[in-house]
Design a protein around this motif. Structure first.
Motif, PDB file in Angstrom:
ATOM      1  N   PHE A   1       0.823  -1.204   0.000  1.00 23.21           N
ATOM      2  CA  PHE A   1       0.000   0.000   0.000  1.00 23.21           C
ATOM      3  C   PHE A   1       0.856   1.252   0.000  1.00 23.21           C
TER       4      PHE A   1
ATOM      5  N   ALA B   1      -2.747   4.100   1.112  1.00 28.74           N
ATOM      6  CA  ALA B   1      -4.123   3.709   1.431  1.00 28.74           C
ATOM      7  C   ALA B   1      -4.115   3.184   2.853  1.00 28.74           C
TER       8      ALA B   1
ATOM      9  N   THR C   1      -9.209   3.241   3.621  1.00 28.33           N
ATOM     10  CA  THR C   1      -9.014   2.219   2.589  1.00 28.33           C
ATOM     11  C   THR C   1     -10.347   1.559   2.266  1.00 28.33           C
ATOM     12  N   ASN C   2     -11.107   1.244   3.309  1.00 28.44           N
ATOM     13  CA  ASN C   2     -12.364   0.514   3.102  1.00 28.44           C
ATOM     14  C   ASN C   2     -13.335   1.296   2.234  1.00 28.44           C
TER      15      ASN C   2
ATOM     16  N   TYR D   1     -12.092   1.502  -1.283  1.00 27.01           N
ATOM     17  CA  TYR D   1     -12.283   0.218  -1.961  1.00 27.01           C
ATOM     18  C   TYR D   1     -13.715   0.108  -2.472  1.00 27.01           C
ATOM     19  N   ARG D   2     -14.648   0.496  -1.630  1.00 25.10           N
ATOM     20  CA  ARG D   2     -16.052   0.399  -2.045  1.00 25.10           C
ATOM     21  C   ARG D   2     -16.382   1.403  -3.147  1.00 25.10           C
TER      22      ARG D   2
ATOM     23  N   TYR E   1     -11.541   1.882  -5.648  1.00 23.15           N
ATOM     24  CA  TYR E   1     -10.080   1.805  -5.542  1.00 23.15           C
ATOM     25  C   TYR E   1      -9.617   0.355  -5.451  1.00 23.15           C
ATOM     26  N   ARG E   2      -8.548   0.059  -6.128  1.00 22.59           N
ATOM     27  CA  ARG E   2      -7.882  -1.231  -5.983  1.00 22.59           C
ATOM     28  C   ARG E   2      -6.382  -0.982  -5.916  1.00 22.59           C
ATOM     29  N   LYS E   3      -5.675  -1.829  -5.175  1.00 20.43           N
ATOM     30  CA  LYS E   3      -4.246  -1.600  -4.981  1.00 20.43           C
ATOM     31  C   LYS E   3      -3.537  -1.536  -6.332  1.00 20.43           C
TER      32      LYS E   3
ATOM     33  N   PHE F   1     -11.548   6.528  -9.080  1.00 18.53           N
ATOM     34  CA  PHE F   1     -12.246   5.995  -7.906  1.00 18.53           C
ATOM     35  C   PHE F   1     -12.718   7.150  -7.042  1.00 18.53           C
TER      36      PHE F   1
ATOM     37  N   LEU G   1     -15.030  -5.794   5.217  1.00 18.92           N
ATOM     38  CA  LEU G   1     -13.621  -5.636   4.870  1.00 18.92           C
ATOM     39  C   LEU G   1     -12.813  -5.499   6.156  1.00 18.92           C
TER      40      LEU G   1
ATOM     41  N   TYR H   1     -10.400  -3.819   8.724  1.00 21.36           N
ATOM     42  CA  TYR H   1     -10.181  -2.394   9.009  1.00 21.36           C
ATOM     43  C   TYR H   1      -8.945  -2.256   9.883  1.00 21.36           C
TER      44      TYR H   1
END
Lengths: 137, 247
Positions: free
Chosen positions: A7, A44, A71-72, A75-76, A79-81, A117, B222, B224
């Motif tokens: 990350f 992230a 990050t969470n 991601y939703r 976003y992706r690494k 994103f 997810l 955390y």
């Protein structure tokens, strides 16, 4: 540590980094703006992502630090690494600082290859949601 | 003859009522297992429900809460920015659209909130620890029971939290009443909780909040990770002071 390294695309070592997570009170979520720059750092993380961009505008060229969703939530929101790399020229949509200083809360990130994103909805909804998320921490 | 028929009808009615009562008593409670997220458009269904209209604080409590809020007001700082979870009752109210997962067993219900990975364990019947063995904390100790199709959770052994949106003392008692509340327009099950917090040290009247969730089909929480970032930033600081690259 390996996961962290995935990350942490790069670490800025030029300046000491104190624990610097901020609340939402300093950002103006009602007036999102766009800012272009070159990625110097992108992390992230929870509770907030952090990013440093090299920005050139009327004030000159300088590094500006931003923070944004966890990050969470990124991601939703798509976003992706690996999506953001050091050296990428990107456009961020931010809730700027209320006091007019550099920086802001990242609402969305658009890459030069067209990937994006962040919330795609209208600005007002985007801002409302971002404020809810930021204030929930 | 008419009286006989009437008596028979009464007997049949009574028998049917008894059977239905037995059936209801024997009916298993609803299975709340699953991932639950925001229920947009419903009262209490947003990522950040409206802050409850807290009853007036008792004088001493009010002074302390005001002093705390004045302390953090300039930066708007919150425990969450330092990776400290809400505890109770803040965890139930959640925020930011983070979902929660319920894992239901007859003797224990486990609730995991994605935000900060807060986990609550609600014990039933003999699974409960004796009062003297319950460890106080921000999340307290939760015991549950079913009243028909309503899950009732009582939480005690809380520590004082003046830093929450729902400030309370260590004498606070939180009662949650969970029930299924039909479906939304997308056909998702809805879950609601009516939460009541009483606290004789901080308030003269109970704090009452309602929150709603919609089930997330095939939902997954997810991870955390949060503390890791604090550690990472410390390492970066050390590396910077030492003038070396981050290993």
């Amino acid at each position: 540590m390996k996961t962290r390294a995935l990350f942490t695309i790069a670490a800025l070592l030029a300046a000491p980094l104190a624990l610097a997570h901020h609340s939402a009170v300093q950002f103006d979520f009602t007036k999102p703006v766009e800012q272009k720059g070159k990625v110097k750092q992108f992390v992230a993380a929870n509770p907030h992502m952090r990013m440093t961009l090299e920005v050139t505008d009327a004030k000159g060229t300088r590094d500006i630090k931003f923070e944004g969703h966890s990050t969470n939530n990124m991601y939703r929101d798509g976003y992706r690494k690996g999506m953001v790399k050091v050296g990428d020229e990107i456009t961020v949509r931010i809730a700027p600082m209320k006091n007019g200083e550099d920086g802001g809360y990242v609402l969305g990130v658009g890459m030069s290859n067209g990937e994006y994103f962040g919330a795609r909805s209208t600005r007002s909804v985007d801002a409302q949601r971002a404020r809810e998320v930021a204030e929930s921490k | 003859m008419a009286e006989s028929l009437f008596q028979r009808a009464r007997c049949v009615g009574a028998a049917l009522f008894a059977l239905s009562t037995l059936a209801a008593a024997a009916a298993p409670p609803p299975d709340l297992t699953g991932v639950w997220g925001n229920a947009p458009g419903l009262p209490g269904g947003s990522g950040r429900p409206e802050a409850p209209k807290l009853p007036p604080f008792k004088p001493d409590a009010g002074k302390r809460v005001a002093a705390f809020q004045a302390l953090v007001a300039p930066g708007g700082e919150t425990p969450g920015q330092y990776c400290l979870g809400h505890g109770m009752p803040g965890a139930v109210m959640g925020g930011g659209g983070y979902p929660m997962e319920i894992i239901q067993r007859p003797d224990q219900i486990t609730i995991i909130y994605e935000l900060h990975g807060e986990t609550r364990r609600v014990y039933f019947g003999d699974r409960n620890a004796a009062q003297k063995d319950r460890i106080p904390g921000r999340g307290g100790y939760s015991s549950g029971r079913w009243e028909g199709e309503t899950l009732v959770v009582e939480t005690d052994n809380l520590t004082e939290q003046i830093d929450d949106r729902y400030p309370h003392s260590d004498q606070a008692l939180v009662v949650e009443r969970y029930s299924l509340a039909g479906q939304d327009a997308q056909g998702r099950r809805l879950l609601q909780v009516e939460l009541t917090m009483t606290d004789p040290v901080f308030y003269d009247a109970p704090v009452k909040v309602t929150r709603r969730w919609a089930q997330v089909p095939n939902g997954r929480l997810l991870p955390y990770d949060c503390n890791e970032e604090i550690w990472q930033m410390r390492l970066e600081e050390l590396a910077s002071k030492a003038g070396v690259p981050l290993p």
